[in-house]
Write an enzyme that holds these catalytic residues in place. Structure first.
Site, short mmCIF file in Angstrom:
data_model
loop_
_atom_site.label_atom_id
_atom_site.label_comp_id
_atom_site.label_asym_id
_atom_site.label_seq_id
_atom_site.Cartn_x
_atom_site.Cartn_y
_atom_site.Cartn_z
N ASP A 1 37.65 46.03 55.45
CA ASP A 1 38.40 44.76 55.51
C ASP A 1 37.65 43.74 55.41
OD1 ASP A 1 40.94 45.82 55.98
OD2 ASP A 1 40.14 46.34 58.04
N MET B 1 45.02 42.84 49.53
CA MET B 1 46.51 43.38 48.82
C MET B 1 47.41 42.26 48.68
SD MET B 1 48.11 45.51 47.53
CE MET B 1 46.91 46.73 47.38
#
Length: 510
Positions: free
Chosen positions: A297, A433
């Site tokens: 992340d 995303m």
């Protein structure tokens, strides 16, 4: 002094009032015209205090200008002494009333002879310093006043490891949460807290400050002058490394150990703390930030640019956390604390592409517009700039609005603070995303003017000129204007909305 539409740091009297209202049973009197007395409302709103703010305005009006201020100022001091029975009254002018060049120190000397409480005049140059510098100076003045007053001091330090925390005060950015986290840290290190000033402390406490083995200054903005005074007069070491971020947390703890070892007095402790083992355990298992910085992340942030701006302490710490601990590029970092520019430059010289030292928000806005970063970390003003440029912003420094005076526990210091900062950074970016989906579907936050009507009627068609005219209307009333114009057009049986129809609708509703 400077005339500005908006300032990062307020005028000097706000700093004095912040220190005064942080202490218990201290009352502040500001010699000010109407309009300068907004501190009470501001503090009550932001801090959401149950108690009234202990500050009173001695109003400068036409009567005062005609006759002089002495009688009114002295009467107000004596009245508050009788009504509140404070331990201390601090008198301060504002930058406006300072123009009168009155000898307020003389008024204080006169009132202190008659009053039962102590009275001091805030020794601050309102033309030269801002809120932050005035707060630092006022705190040092109060400490010096009470230490000078206590001629016979118990100079023996405590047997157990002990510390004073200096600089926690009202309206500070997450200060109360940070104070709780520092308490927890010091308890883990088996260090007893001797005094915390000014927040929640008594003005009688400063005489006990020299009993501690060292002083901890969490923020450079307030408390550093006091620590330097105590170091000079009593030889007390101090730690001014802000424990923010995993690396600086470790450095702060090592400096604490070093400070405890300076004094020759033996330390009697119930347990021996292995500082290096504590740092290792907290970094690996309590703080999730170190693990997060190595996760996929956080690696998604590689290549993204940021701009950081705030007070010297928070801007420098956040810059180092982003660049050193999370691998995020800091294109520009800056501070509005021009008086601390040299320290700031030294701290962040290896962690950013460029730096800016300014108190002009327009300059900061221009840099953000030029860099076009993926995220901003700044004050409330940078949040406004980010909204205008459609760039996400995480607030990391004062000045801040009420949403950053949270009721929940959100420290920036300590190991729990590293988790909070990691969350703030992560949530301030558009996620990987999310970025991808926005590109595919052309974005969900469309700039098109939307309607909130639930009607099944066919809406009139807006021609390009009328759409352009509608776009000039401020956003907060734009939807209402659109709905009212379309309603007017339907009532008149019009299928197209033109600029003339808009004007006719406005006249009909006026």
């Amino acid at each position: 002094m400077k005339l500005a539409h908006w300032m990062y740091a307020g005028p000097a009297h706000i700093g004095t009032l912040r220190v005064a209202s942080s202490f218990k049973n201290v009352h502040a009197i500001m010699h000010a015209p109407l309009g300068d007395d907004y501190f009470n409302v501001m503090r009550s709103m932001l801090e959401r205090e149950r108690n009234f703010t202990p500050a009173t305005a001695s109003i400068v009006d036409r009567h005062v200008l005609a006759r002089g201020s002495r009688k009114r100022v002295v009467d107000n001091i004596l009245r508050k002494d009788k009504e509140e029975s404070p331990d201390l009254i601090i008198l301060t002018p504002t930058c406006t009333s300072s123009i009168l060049q009155e000898d307020l120190k003389n008024f204080v000397d006169r009132a202190s002879i008659i009053s039962d409480c102590n009275v001091i005049f805030a020794d601050v140059d309102h033309y030269q310093v801002n809120e932050i510098q005035a707060a630092d100076r006022t705190l040092e003045q109060v400490v010096r006043y009470y230490l000078d007053k206590s001629h016979t001091l118990d100079q023996f330090v405590t047997d157990a490891p002990s510390v004073n925390i200096i600089g926690i005060l009202t309206l500070g950015f997450h200060n109360r949460h940070d104070c709780r986290e520092l308490r927890r840290l010091l308890k883990d290190l088996d260090i007893r807290i001797n005094q915390i000033i000014p927040e929640g402390g008594s003005v009688e406490d400063p005489k006990n400050l020299p009993k501690a083995r060292f002083n901890l200054i969490p923020y450079r903005e307030v408390g550093l002058m006091t620590a330097m005074y105590l170091n000079k007069e009593f030889g007390m070491p101090y730690v001014s490394t802000t424990p923010m971020g995993a690396v600086d947390m470790a450095e702060c703890i090592r400096q604490i150990k070093k400070s405890l070892d300076i004094l020759a007095a033996p330390i009697l402790s119930s347990k021996r703390v292995d500082y290096e083992s504590y740092i290792d355990g907290q970094t690996r298992f309590v703080s999730q930030a170190a693990w997060f910085s190595r996760s996929i992340d956080c690696q998604n942030f590689t290549g993204k640019e940021t701009v950081v701006f705030g007070d010297a302490t928070h801007a420098a710490s956040i810059t180092k956390i982003l660049a050193r601990e999370m691998g995020i590029r800091v294109s520009c970092t800056g501070t509005y604390c021009k008086h601390d520019a040299e320290w700031f430059k030294e701290q962040i010289k290896d962690f950013c592409d460029e730096m800016i030292i300014t108190d002009d928000h327009a300059e900061v806005g221009d840099i953000i517009a030029r860099v076009e970063p993926s995220a901003i970390f700044g004050t409330q003003m940078e949040r406004h700039i980010g909204k205008r440029l459609e760039i996400p912003c995480g607030v990391i420094s004062a000045p801040a609005h009420i949403q950053n005076f949270s009721l929940g526990y959100r420290p920036f210091l300590g190991y729990e603070g590293t988790n909070q900062i990691a969350d703030l950074v992560y949530n301030s970016f558009a996620l990987g995303m999310e970025d991808h989906l926005l590109e595919i579907f052309c974005g969900h936050d469309t700039k098109e003017i939307m309607t909130k009507s639930l009607s099944t009627d066919i809406s009139p068609i807006w021609d390009p000129e009328s759409r352009q005219e509608l776009g000039k209307i401020p956003r907060f009333v734009r939807d209402e204007v659109k709905i009212n114009t379309e309603k007017f057009a339907r009532q008149k049986g019009l299928l197209n909305v033109t600029v003339e129809v808009m004007h006719a609708a406005k006249e009909a509703l006026s």
